[in-house]
Design an enzyme around this catalytic site. Structure first.
Site, PDB file in Angstrom:
ATOM      1  N   GLU A 264      -6.233   6.840  -1.301  1.00  0.00           N
ATOM      2  CA  GLU A 264      -6.272   5.599  -0.519  1.00  0.00           C
ATOM      3  C   GLU A 264      -6.703   4.416  -1.390  1.00  0.00           C
ATOM      4  OE1 GLU A 264      -5.340   4.704   2.878  1.00  0.00           O
ATOM      5  OE2 GLU A 264      -4.214   6.298   1.963  1.00  0.00           O
TER       6      GLU A 264
ATOM      7  N   HIS B  59       1.387   4.386  -2.928  1.00  0.00           N
ATOM      8  CA  HIS B  59       1.349   5.856  -2.849  1.00  0.00           C
ATOM      9  C   HIS B  59       2.529   6.476  -3.620  1.00  0.00           C
ATOM     10  CE1 HIS B  59      -1.996   6.656  -0.153  1.00  0.00           C
ATOM     11  NE2 HIS B  59      -1.517   5.891   0.803  1.00  0.00           N
TER      12      HIS B  59
ATOM     13  N   HIS C  14       0.839  -1.199   0.000  1.00  0.00           N
ATOM     14  CA  HIS C  14       0.000   0.000   0.000  1.00  0.00           C
ATOM     15  C   HIS C  14       0.878   1.255   0.000  1.00  0.00           C
ATOM     16  CE1 HIS C  14      -3.570   2.465   1.200  1.00  0.00           C
ATOM     17  NE2 HIS C  14      -2.648   3.176   1.840  1.00  0.00           N
ATOM     18  N   GLU C  15       1.899   1.274   0.857  1.00  0.00           N
ATOM     19  CA  GLU C  15       2.779   2.449   0.933  1.00  0.00           C
ATOM     20  C   GLU C  15       3.513   2.666  -0.386  1.00  0.00           C
ATOM     21  OE1 GLU C  15       2.721   4.613   3.266  1.00  0.00           O
ATOM     22  OE2 GLU C  15       1.301   3.415   4.402  1.00  0.00           O
TER      23      GLU C  15
END
Ligand SMILES: [Zn+2]
Length: 260
Positions: free
Chosen positions: A182, A124, A120-121
Site C-alpha cells: 500500500e 501496484h 495508486h492502482e
C-alpha cells in the site's frame, strides 16, 4: 510457515529472482512477467464479459483523460474501461488494464482525486505486486497451475488467482494488499499524478473520503483490498514536498489537464 517458505525463497534468490521495486525495495519475484500479464489480461477479459460497461461518454472521457495523462508518464499502452457499478471501486491489472466503477467517479470530489486512485492502482502494477503475491503463494502451494486457473474462476485455485490480482470480490475473495504494498503504491501513485499535472494534495483528500465512506454498514470493497493504516496520511504528507515539486514542474511545462 517461515520454515516452509524460506528455503524456496532462498532458492529463488539464487536463481536471480530477487529484483528491486521502483522505490528501491528488494522483492522475491520469480514468476515470469509474461505469465502474470497473461493472468491480468484473462481476468480483465472475463470482467468485460461479465460486468456491464458504462456507455456514459462523460464518464468514459473523464477516465480516459485522467488515465491517459498518467500513463503518458509511465509509457506503454494501457486500456481503461468504466464499469457500470455503483460500488466505489477501481483496479489495475498486470498487462496494463485499468477498471474504474461509475460509483468511484461519483464518489470523488474532483479529477485530481480520481487521478490519485488511478495513480495508486497503476503503482501496484508498476511495482509488480501481483507477481510478488503470486510468488509468495506459489512458495507455499501449488506450482504453475495458478496461472491457468484464472480462466476457471469457479475453482478454488481460480478464486485464489483472482484474489492475488485484487479482483476476487465477486467470488468473495478479498485479498488485502500488505501495508508495504500500500505504501509503495501510494508513493508511486502520488508522484505519477503530480508529474501528469494533477494536484498531489488531493491524494490525502481521497483517502480521508474513502475512510469516511467506509464508516457505513457495508465496508467498501476498495478499502478491503486497499486497507488503510494509521500512517498512510502522515506518510503522504511527509512525501508531499517532493510531490509538490514534481507538480510545479509539470505545471510550468504546460501539463494542466482539464479532464472534467
Ligand atoms: Zn492499494
Amino acid at each position: 510457515m517461515f520454515k516452509k517458505i524460506f528455503p524456496v525463497l532462498a532458492t529463488a534468490c539464487l536463481l536471480n529472482a530477487c529484483v528491486t521495486s521502483p522505490t528501491g525495495r528488494s522483492q522475491f519475484v520469480f514468476m515470469p512477467d509474461a505469465q502474470i500479464d497473461q493472468m491480468g489480461l484473462q481476468a480483465f477479459d472475463n470482467l468485460k464479459k461479465q460486468k456491464p460497461i458504462s456507455n456514459s461518454s462523460k464518464y468514459n472521457q473523464l477516465a480516459s483523460c485522467i488515465a491517459g495523462a498518467i500513463t503518458q508518464q509511465t509509457g506503454g499502452n494501457w486500456e481503461v474501461v468504466v464499469f457500470e457499478d455503483a460500488s466505489p471501486n477501481a483496479f489495475a491489472l498486470p498487462g496494463n488494464k485499468i477498471g474504474v466503477h461509475t460509483g468511484m467517479i461519483t464518489l470523488v470530489d474532483n479529477q485530481d482525486q480520481l487521478a490519485a486512485v488511478i495513480g495508486h492502482e497503476i503503482g501496484h502494477v508498476l511495482a509488480k505486486h501481483s507477481n510478488e503475491r503470486a510468488s509468495q503463494e506459489m512458495a507455499v502451494s501449488s506450482g504453475m497451475g495458478i496461472i491457468q486457473a484464472v480462466s476457471a474462476p469457479q475453482t478454488a485455485l481460480g478464486q485464489t488467482a483472482l484474489g492475488l490480482l485484487g479482483v476476487g470480490a465477486q467470488y468473495g475473495i478479498l485479498m488485502p494488499y500488505s501495508r508495504v504494498h500500500e505504501s509503495e503504491a501510494d508513493m508511486i501513485g502520488v508522484d505519477l499524478m503530480a508529474k501528469a499535472g494533477f494536484d498531489p494534495q488531493q491524494s490525502i483528500g481521497l483517502w480521508q473520503k474513502m475512510e469516511q465512506a467506509s464508516q457505513g454498514q457495508q465496508p467498501l470493497e476498495f478499502m478491503s483490498t486497499h486497507p488503510s493504516h494509521a500512517t498512510r496520511i502522515q506518510d503522504l504528507e511527509k512525501h508531499m514536498p517532493q510531490a509538490m515539486g514534481l507538480f510545479q514542474q509539470a505545471q510550468s511545462a504546460g501539463k494542466q489537464p482539464h479532464c472534467n
